[in-house]
Design an enzyme around this catalytic site. Structure first.
Site, short mmCIF file in Angstrom:
data_model
loop_
_atom_site.label_atom_id
_atom_site.label_comp_id
_atom_site.label_asym_id
_atom_site.label_seq_id
_atom_site.Cartn_x
_atom_site.Cartn_y
_atom_site.Cartn_z
N THR A 176 -1.51 -0.31 -7.65
CA THR A 176 0.17 -0.45 -8.02
C THR A 176 0.15 -1.81 -8.66
O THR A 176 -0.16 -2.90 -8.11
CB THR A 176 0.58 -0.50 -6.77
OG1 THR A 176 0.38 0.54 -5.72
CG2 THR A 176 2.00 -0.77 -6.76
N LEU A 191 -0.48 8.43 -2.13
CA LEU A 191 -0.70 8.87 -0.96
C LEU A 191 -0.52 7.93 0.30
O LEU A 191 -0.37 6.90 -0.04
CB LEU A 191 -2.11 8.92 -0.76
CG LEU A 191 -3.18 7.85 -1.12
CD1 LEU A 191 -3.39 6.83 0.19
CD2 LEU A 191 -4.84 8.35 -1.37
N GLY A 225 12.39 2.66 13.61
CA GLY A 225 11.18 2.09 14.37
C GLY A 225 11.44 0.55 14.44
O GLY A 225 12.53 -0.04 14.13
N CYS A 263 1.52 -1.87 1.60
CA CYS A 263 2.47 -1.49 0.47
C CYS A 263 4.11 -1.73 0.32
O CYS A 263 4.48 -2.24 -0.38
CB CYS A 263 2.11 -0.19 -0.16
SG CYS A 263 0.36 0.14 -0.69
N ARG A 278 -2.67 -4.40 8.25
CA ARG A 278 -2.21 -5.21 7.18
C ARG A 278 -0.43 -5.10 7.27
O ARG A 278 0.07 -3.91 7.20
CB ARG A 278 -2.59 -4.58 5.74
CG ARG A 278 -4.08 -5.21 5.34
CD ARG A 278 -4.45 -4.59 4.24
NE ARG A 278 -4.43 -3.26 4.01
CZ ARG A 278 -5.06 -2.59 2.82
NH1 ARG A 278 -5.34 -3.34 1.75
NH2 ARG A 278 -5.03 -1.44 2.87
P1 NAD Z 1 -8.32 -2.02 -0.18
O1 NAD Z 1 -8.12 -3.26 0.13
O2 NAD Z 1 -8.26 -1.14 1.21
O3 NAD Z 1 -9.43 -1.39 -1.30
C1 NAD Z 1 -9.85 -2.12 -2.19
C2 NAD Z 1 -11.32 -2.15 -2.40
O4 NAD Z 1 -11.74 -2.68 -3.71
C3 NAD Z 1 -12.14 -3.12 -1.22
O5 NAD Z 1 -12.98 -2.31 -0.56
C4 NAD Z 1 -12.80 -4.45 -2.27
O6 NAD Z 1 -13.91 -4.69 -1.75
C5 NAD Z 1 -12.76 -3.40 -3.60
N1 NAD Z 1 -12.94 -4.05 -4.63
C6 NAD Z 1 -12.17 -5.28 -5.08
N2 NAD Z 1 -12.57 -5.70 -6.52
C7 NAD Z 1 -13.83 -5.13 -6.62
C8 NAD Z 1 -14.87 -5.04 -7.76
N3 NAD Z 1 -14.54 -5.67 -8.90
N4 NAD Z 1 -15.63 -4.15 -7.78
C9 NAD Z 1 -15.96 -3.17 -6.71
N5 NAD Z 1 -15.02 -3.22 -5.68
C10 NAD Z 1 -14.07 -3.92 -5.69
O7 NAD Z 1 -7.10 -1.68 -1.02
P2 NAD Z 1 -6.22 -0.20 -1.07
O8 NAD Z 1 -5.34 -0.23 0.07
O9 NAD Z 1 -7.08 0.78 -1.12
O10 NAD Z 1 -5.03 -0.45 -2.03
C11 NAD Z 1 -5.73 -0.56 -3.61
C12 NAD Z 1 -4.51 -0.61 -4.65
O11 NAD Z 1 -3.75 0.80 -4.39
C13 NAD Z 1 -3.35 -1.51 -4.36
O12 NAD Z 1 -2.82 -1.89 -5.72
C14 NAD Z 1 -2.38 -0.89 -3.39
O13 NAD Z 1 -1.07 -1.39 -3.68
C15 NAD Z 1 -2.78 0.50 -4.11
N6 NAD Z 1 -2.05 1.69 -3.24
C16 NAD Z 1 -2.56 1.70 -2.02
C17 NAD Z 1 -2.13 2.56 -0.92
C18 NAD Z 1 -2.51 2.71 0.53
O14 NAD Z 1 -1.95 3.49 1.25
N7 NAD Z 1 -3.07 1.68 0.91
C19 NAD Z 1 -1.27 3.87 -1.40
C20 NAD Z 1 -0.87 3.80 -2.68
C21 NAD Z 1 -1.40 2.70 -3.66
C1 UGA Z 2 3.60 4.33 1.78
C2 UGA Z 2 4.10 5.47 0.67
O1 UGA Z 2 4.83 6.14 1.95
C3 UGA Z 2 3.09 6.12 0.12
O2 UGA Z 2 3.89 7.09 -0.81
C4 UGA Z 2 2.77 4.87 -0.85
O3 UGA Z 2 1.59 5.45 -1.74
C5 UGA Z 2 1.93 3.94 -0.19
O4 UGA Z 2 2.79 3.32 0.99
C6 UGA Z 2 1.40 2.95 -0.96
O5 UGA Z 2 1.73 2.63 -2.01
O6 UGA Z 2 0.59 2.41 -0.47
P1 UGA Z 2 1.77 3.96 3.90
O7 UGA Z 2 1.96 2.67 3.46
O8 UGA Z 2 0.66 4.66 4.12
O9 UGA Z 2 2.38 4.82 2.69
O10 UGA Z 2 2.98 4.20 4.95
P2 UGA Z 2 4.21 5.17 5.20
O11 UGA Z 2 3.94 6.36 6.04
O12 UGA Z 2 4.81 5.47 4.11
O13 UGA Z 2 5.13 4.19 6.32
C7 UGA Z 2 5.66 2.82 6.02
C8 UGA Z 2 6.14 2.15 7.05
O14 UGA Z 2 7.26 2.76 7.31
C9 UGA Z 2 5.33 2.32 8.42
O15 UGA Z 2 5.58 1.06 9.33
C10 UGA Z 2 6.05 3.42 9.29
O16 UGA Z 2 5.97 3.19 10.67
C11 UGA Z 2 7.41 3.31 8.89
N1 UGA Z 2 8.26 4.33 9.10
C12 UGA Z 2 7.93 5.56 8.31
C13 UGA Z 2 9.46 4.52 9.79
O17 UGA Z 2 9.59 3.51 10.67
N2 UGA Z 2 9.94 5.60 9.96
C14 UGA Z 2 9.38 6.84 9.21
O18 UGA Z 2 10.28 7.74 9.44
C15 UGA Z 2 8.66 6.80 8.27
#
Ligand code: NAD
Ligand code: UGA
Length: 440
Positions: free
Chosen positions: A128, A155, A255, A262, A330
């Protein structure tokens, strides 16, 4: 560039909550995927068939592709991109000091792979990232033959596999529409609607989606607060809202406040983008402030349950992850509330199904975010001798506890249910005092 019909060789950089499901999904669709992860314990876990994150169905999806030979792991991003037609950047973009997204991991990864990318390879920003990042990554790579495509990920943790295999939509953005379209085609097997747009719009869609969800939740939590004042029941209010198809039932559960890796960082990043652009996004600022108030309201409910102060009082906490069905803490509201209670002088005994016991405030080697909490092996341990218990994460198992036993071990049988998980009438009948969110 490797290209076998419509199946491609793909490198994914970063095996986290996004990179791992993405790599497994692409491999499941038959693409040959090399996943690079530089964190040694994470990589070792993957290589030995263990998942480094809690995510339903991920182990089967990964194992299936490893067996089929479509997914393999490496420690090096430069090794992963050899022969790759597509390179997905799935590295962190944490919140910087001023609220903006910290792009250092993205820039570092782009710099690392830039010189060794196959001629004509497409780099895909799945992390992101703020508007303008596709251009930035193109500049960091500095090669005229390389295109950068924005492909934001939507996701949710806990349902990442389902969301990756069956997304609501796919968004791809690039100034080169052909490059965007071929990235979209990698996911054709999902059958999801595909939005092909420019990179700036694609990057904006991601932040606008998360900010909308956060704003919706702040509204829901605010309505819950109003319900408490006027004597309405927020669950029925949300039922009444949810049947309106324009509103829908998703994201209507009040909640302790929204959190996770995120929503908090992305709302602040979007606010920062707006400020930089000279746009007054006061609605979003209000949603963020309202979320802060929600955390404080839950803390106040616990204080009220403890006769006005938690100083010197033992409080049980059920749940530390930011939501159920993930091990991610986180930016967890649950954890923040637990620490606020500690700050107010409470002795907090906490249980979460994903947190191993033995790692507590006595253990300096344990995770820093858990210091100051007494971790317990089960829900009953967390409430033993407690003057109140607060339900902070909606783990299903908390519904099915032996509440007779809970009653026996608590010093004062008082429940603050910040997830409206329990049946107030049932626990009150047993002798508990009960406080929920937005209901009597
Ligand atoms: P994360 O910290 O779980 O995973 C990132 C991984 O990348 C780590 O394991 C790290 O060691 C690895 N890494 C970093 N630099 C590297 C490199 N140069 N070579 C190899 N590995 C490397 O992070 P995440 O939650 O997967 O989030 C990643 C991105 O996706 C962020 O921008 C986040 O905002 C976005 N995003 C996250 C979610 C979510 O649900 N967590 C959903 C949508 C988008
Ligand atoms: C969220 C978005 O839903 C995803 O679409 C997005 O890809 C992701 O962020 C991201 O960019 O990382 P996520 O962080 O996994 O996904 O969690 P959510 O299910 O969205 O919940 C976020 C927060 O809202 C949590 O603290 C959850 O407890 C709270 N929540 C969610 C509520 O309090 N009430 C609800 O009805 C739903």
């Amino acid at each position: 560039m490797t290209d076998r019909g419509n199946l491609r060789t793909v490198a994914v950089i970063g095996a986290g909550y996004v990179g791992l499901p993405t790599a497994a999904t692409l491999a499941h669709f038959g693409h040959h995927v090399v996943l690079a992860e530089r964190d040694e314990p994470r990589l070792a876990a993957l290589r030995s068939g263990r998942m480094p994150i809690v995510e339903a169905g991920l182990d089967e999806l990964v194992a299936e592709s490893v067996r089929a030979g479509t997914l393999r792991f490496t420690a090096s991003a430069t090794e992963a991109v050899v022969g790759a037609a597509f390179v997905f950047l799935c590295v962190p973009t944490p919140q910087g000091d001023d609220g903006s997204a910290d792009l250092s991991y993205v820039e570092a990864a782009a710099k690392e792979v830039g010189p060794v990318l196959e001629p004509g390879a497409i780099v895909v920003n799945k992390s992101t990232v703020p508007v303008g990042s596709a251009t930035l990554v193109e500049q960091v790579i500095g090669r005229t033959d390389i295109r950068v495509v924005s492909n934001p990920e939507f996701l949710r943790e806990g349902t990442a596999v389902r969301d990756s295999l069956h997304p609501d939509r796919l968004v791809v953005g690039a100034d080169d529409a052909h490059a965007a379209a071929v990235v979209g085609a990698l996911f054709a097997a999902t059958g999801a609607p595909l939005i092909v747009t420019d990179a700036t719009t694609s990057e904006t869609i991601k932040y606008a989606s998360n900010a909308f969800l956060a704003t919706k939740l702040s509204y829901v939590n605010a309505v819950a607060g109003l319900c408490e004042e006027v004597g309405a029941d927020v669950r029925d209010v949300m039922l009444g809202l949810g049947y309106d198809k324009r509103i829908g039932f998703e994201f209507l559960r009040p909640g302790p406040g929204w959190g996770g890796s995120c929503l908090p960082k992305d709302t602040r990043a979007l606010l920062h983008i707006a400020q930089q652009a000279g746009y007054d996004f006061s609605l979003l600022a209000g949603a963020i402030a309202s979320n802060e108030q929600q955390l404080a309201r839950v803390v106040a409910k616990v204080e009220t349950a403890c006769d006005g102060s938690v100083d010197g009082v033992t409080v049980g906490v059920w749940g530390l992850t930011f939501k159920a069905n993930t091990d991610d803490r986180r930016d967890s509201p649950s954890l923040q509330i637990a620490h606020r209670l500690v700050g107010l002088g409470a002795h907090v005994q906490a249980f979460d199904p994903t947190v191993a016991v033995g790692v507590d405030d006595q253990d300096d080697a344990g995770p820093a975010d858990l210091r100051g909490l007494s971790l317990c092996a089960d829900s009953y341990g967390a409430v033993t001798g407690a003057s109140a218990v607060v339900v902070l994460t909606e783990w299903d198992e908390f519904r099915w506890l032996d509440f007779g036993r809970v009653l026996d071990v608590m010093a004062v049988p008082s429940i603050v249910d910040a997830r409206n998980l329990l049946d107030p009438a049932a626990v009150r009948r047993m002798g508990f005092t009960y406080t929920g969110i937005g209901r009597q």
